[in-house]
Design a protein around this motif. Sequence first.
Motif, PDB file in Angstrom:
ATOM      1  N   ASP A  70      -0.991  26.998  -5.953  1.00 22.61           N
ATOM      2  CA  ASP A  70      -1.309  28.442  -5.876  1.00 22.61           C
ATOM      3  C   ASP A  70      -0.069  29.275  -6.187  1.00 22.61           C
ATOM      4  OD1 ASP A  70      -3.835  27.920  -5.104  1.00 22.61           O
ATOM      5  OD2 ASP A  70      -3.650  28.650  -3.029  1.00 22.61           O
ATOM      6  N   THR A  94      -1.310  14.662   6.942  1.00 25.38           N
ATOM      7  CA  THR A  94      -2.508  15.273   6.368  1.00 25.38           C
ATOM      8  C   THR A  94      -2.289  16.757   6.082  1.00 25.38           C
ATOM      9  OG1 THR A  94      -3.715  13.756   7.791  1.00 25.38           O
ATOM     10  CG2 THR A  94      -4.999  15.434   6.678  1.00 25.38           C
ATOM     11  N   THR A  95      -1.731  17.462   7.054  1.00 24.28           N
ATOM     12  CA  THR A  95      -1.486  18.894   6.872  1.00 24.28           C
ATOM     13  C   THR A  95      -0.471  19.132   5.752  1.00 24.28           C
ATOM     14  OG1 THR A  95      -1.980  19.311   9.185  1.00 24.28           O
ATOM     15  CG2 THR A  95      -0.707  21.007   8.051  1.00 24.28           C
ATOM     16  N   ASP A 136       3.110  15.544  10.209  1.00 21.65           N
ATOM     17  CA  ASP A 136       1.650  15.518  10.186  1.00 21.65           C
ATOM     18  C   ASP A 136       1.262  15.392   8.714  1.00 21.65           C
ATOM     19  OD1 ASP A 136      -1.022  16.150   9.980  1.00 21.65           O
ATOM     20  OD2 ASP A 136      -0.916  17.983  11.154  1.00 21.65           O
ATOM     21  N   GLN A 189      -1.294  14.932  -8.289  1.00 25.12           N
ATOM     22  CA  GLN A 189      -2.280  15.995  -8.033  1.00 25.12           C
ATOM     23  C   GLN A 189      -1.801  17.320  -8.639  1.00 25.12           C
ATOM     24  OE1 GLN A 189      -5.236  15.412  -6.937  1.00 25.12           O
ATOM     25  NE2 GLN A 189      -4.752  13.276  -6.491  1.00 25.12           N
ATOM     26  N   PHE A 232       1.705  10.502  -5.311  1.00 28.83           N
ATOM     27  CA  PHE A 232       0.308  10.950  -5.227  1.00 28.83           C
ATOM     28  C   PHE A 232       0.244  12.479  -5.267  1.00 28.83           C
ATOM     29  CE2 PHE A 232      -3.861  11.469  -3.071  1.00 28.83           C
ATOM     30  CZ  PHE A 232      -4.616  10.606  -3.854  1.00 28.83           C
ATOM     31  N   THR A 286       0.824   4.060  -3.064  1.00 26.60           N
ATOM     32  CA  THR A 286       0.472   5.461  -2.836  1.00 26.60           C
ATOM     33  C   THR A 286       1.629   6.398  -3.148  1.00 26.60           C
ATOM     34  OG1 THR A 286      -0.760   4.643  -0.940  1.00 26.60           O
ATOM     35  CG2 THR A 286      -0.609   7.027  -1.165  1.00 26.60           C
ATOM     36  N   PHE A 331       0.179  17.131   3.254  1.00 27.24           N
ATOM     37  CA  PHE A 331      -0.450  16.792   1.972  1.00 27.24           C
ATOM     38  C   PHE A 331      -1.340  17.937   1.497  1.00 27.24           C
ATOM     39  CE2 PHE A 331      -4.047  14.972  -0.397  1.00 27.24           C
ATOM     40  CZ  PHE A 331      -3.356  14.445  -1.482  1.00 27.24           C
ATOM     41  N   SER A 332      -2.150  18.433   2.420  1.00 31.60           N
ATOM     42  CA  SER A 332      -3.064  19.529   2.087  1.00 31.60           C
ATOM     43  C   SER A 332      -2.279  20.750   1.593  1.00 31.60           C
ATOM     44  CB  SER A 332      -3.876  19.862   3.332  1.00 31.60           C
ATOM     45  OG  SER A 332      -4.943  20.692   3.016  1.00 31.60           O
ATOM     46  N   ILE A 367      -0.853  20.193  -2.035  1.00 29.52           N
ATOM     47  CA  ILE A 367      -1.775  20.234  -3.177  1.00 29.52           C
ATOM     48  C   ILE A 367      -2.557  21.538  -3.238  1.00 29.52           C
ATOM     49  CG2 ILE A 367      -1.996  17.717  -3.313  1.00 29.52           C
ATOM     50  CD1 ILE A 367      -4.958  18.343  -2.192  1.00 29.52           C
ATOM     51  N   SER A 368      -2.319  22.470  -2.312  1.00 30.44           N
ATOM     52  CA  SER A 368      -3.022  23.753  -2.394  1.00 30.44           C
ATOM     53  C   SER A 368      -2.052  24.930  -2.459  1.00 30.44           C
ATOM     54  CB  SER A 368      -4.001  23.900  -1.233  1.00 30.44           C
ATOM     55  OG  SER A 368      -3.369  23.611  -0.012  1.00 30.44           O
ATOM     56  N   GLN A 385       0.833  -1.203   0.000  1.00 29.35           N
ATOM     57  CA  GLN A 385       0.000   0.000   0.000  1.00 29.35           C
ATOM     58  C   GLN A 385       0.874   1.262   0.000  1.00 29.35           C
ATOM     59  OE1 GLN A 385      -2.545   0.628   3.394  1.00 29.35           O
ATOM     60  NE2 GLN A 385      -4.022   1.791   2.217  1.00 29.35           N
ATOM     61  N   SER A 434       0.006  11.926  17.573  1.00 32.40           N
ATOM     62  CA  SER A 434      -1.389  12.122  17.153  1.00 32.40           C
ATOM     63  C   SER A 434      -1.803  11.213  15.996  1.00 32.40           C
ATOM     64  CB  SER A 434      -1.608  13.582  16.762  1.00 32.40           C
ATOM     65  OG  SER A 434      -0.688  13.938  15.746  1.00 32.40           O
TER      66      SER A 434
END
Lengths: 72, 362
Positions: B243, B231-232, B229, B274, B270, B43, B234-235, B238-239, B39, B216
């Motif tokens: 930008d 998720t943060t 972290d 994106q 991944f 990814t 990754f976010s 991709i943003s 996996q 966490s």
Amino acid sequence: MLEKQKLALLEETLNVEEGSLNPDTVLRELEEYTSLTILSLIVMLDDEFGRRVTGAEVKSFKTVSDILALME
Amino acid sequence: MSLFRSKGIGIAGVACAVPKNNVPVERFVQVFGEKAVNQFSATTGIKATYKALPEQTASDLAVAAAKELFAHLPVDKSEIGAMLLVTQSPDYRRPSSASIVQLRLGLPIDCSCMEINLGCSGFVYGLQTAMSMMMCSDYKYGLLLMGDTATKLVNPLDKSIVMMYGDAGVAILLERNEEAKSVSLLRSDGNRFRSIVLPAGGFRDMNPGHECFVCSDGIERSLYDIFMDGTTVFSFSISDVPDTITDYLRLTNTSVADYNAFVFHQANQFIIKQLIRKMKLPKEQVPLSLDRYGNTGGVSIPLTLCDAYGGQNGGKVKALASGFGIGLSWGVISLEFDKDIVFPIVETDDCYKKGKFIPGKY
């Protein structure tokens, strides 16, 4: 977007069966709610709703309704 | 707005070195199980990385890359006016490894040397700094070195990153070239400094205990292990990154069609997919090296250049490069070069044995 449409979009994002989610569905109990589909969820929230979620926000999602609340 | 315009400084050579120690992800099946390893590979796209030996440091890798560069391009070292080393894996707490590298490469006293502490954004920041310094002086050559050994700072049971990091060093020679032009856009957000951090060993918390605790994300680490972290990050990737590229294109009045290569920090496949999708980039113009080298931090952009073009003859590359990560820190830079000044990646187990201090012997 109607709640029905949001649920359909979420089902597609999380790769779960059509019609299987409702606002009370507990995410932790979904076999498909993995680190990989969470990445797809982040992409969807950004693409479709311009929502940029943090790790802490994702961690706070308990049920489908928590995600629906961001799909505005 | 930190938009920088450089003129008259070109890239004259790029060489890269990785440790000889190749670690395929299959080696982790025993620890994490086949499903988790598969996996991870699916990814991230990472199938293997190179890990430095215990005695091999980031400066050793940077020196090996510089020696490879000088083997291809024998320059008069007395004409190198500045050497910058970008690393977050210094040999000592102090002095900076730039001093050790200066010694080992035989750079003259008249060469200014310093270290820059940046990770995944290090190439973009480092290249801009090196060019800016050159533009303020008249020396012939500048040297940008980079090296990191992040694999040494990961908890061996941290399945989120232990298979991801790879070690590498790179050397980039800059020279005066009237036609050369480059523009960069650099950004930083200290608000998110906690999202990639190694808390212990600095001066905020010098000697805490080594015991592990659950973070966490449910993974056990000590304060001496890198935490990310995911998720943060990754976010962010991709943003904020697309930008910034969009802003860059607008500010430079250019479009995707003005470049023939888009070289991204090799964070994971991944994320790069994106970026390709969001920026509508031609996939064949986005080289990848992470499948074989993993995430090598700031080195990953020039490493990808060496992997994609090393050993090829001729042909101009007009690249847009973007590095992003720890800090959080990120940026975009344009660079133009001929493929034949980019050399193939070499493997090394060289290390500076004299660099080790023995108690009572100094």
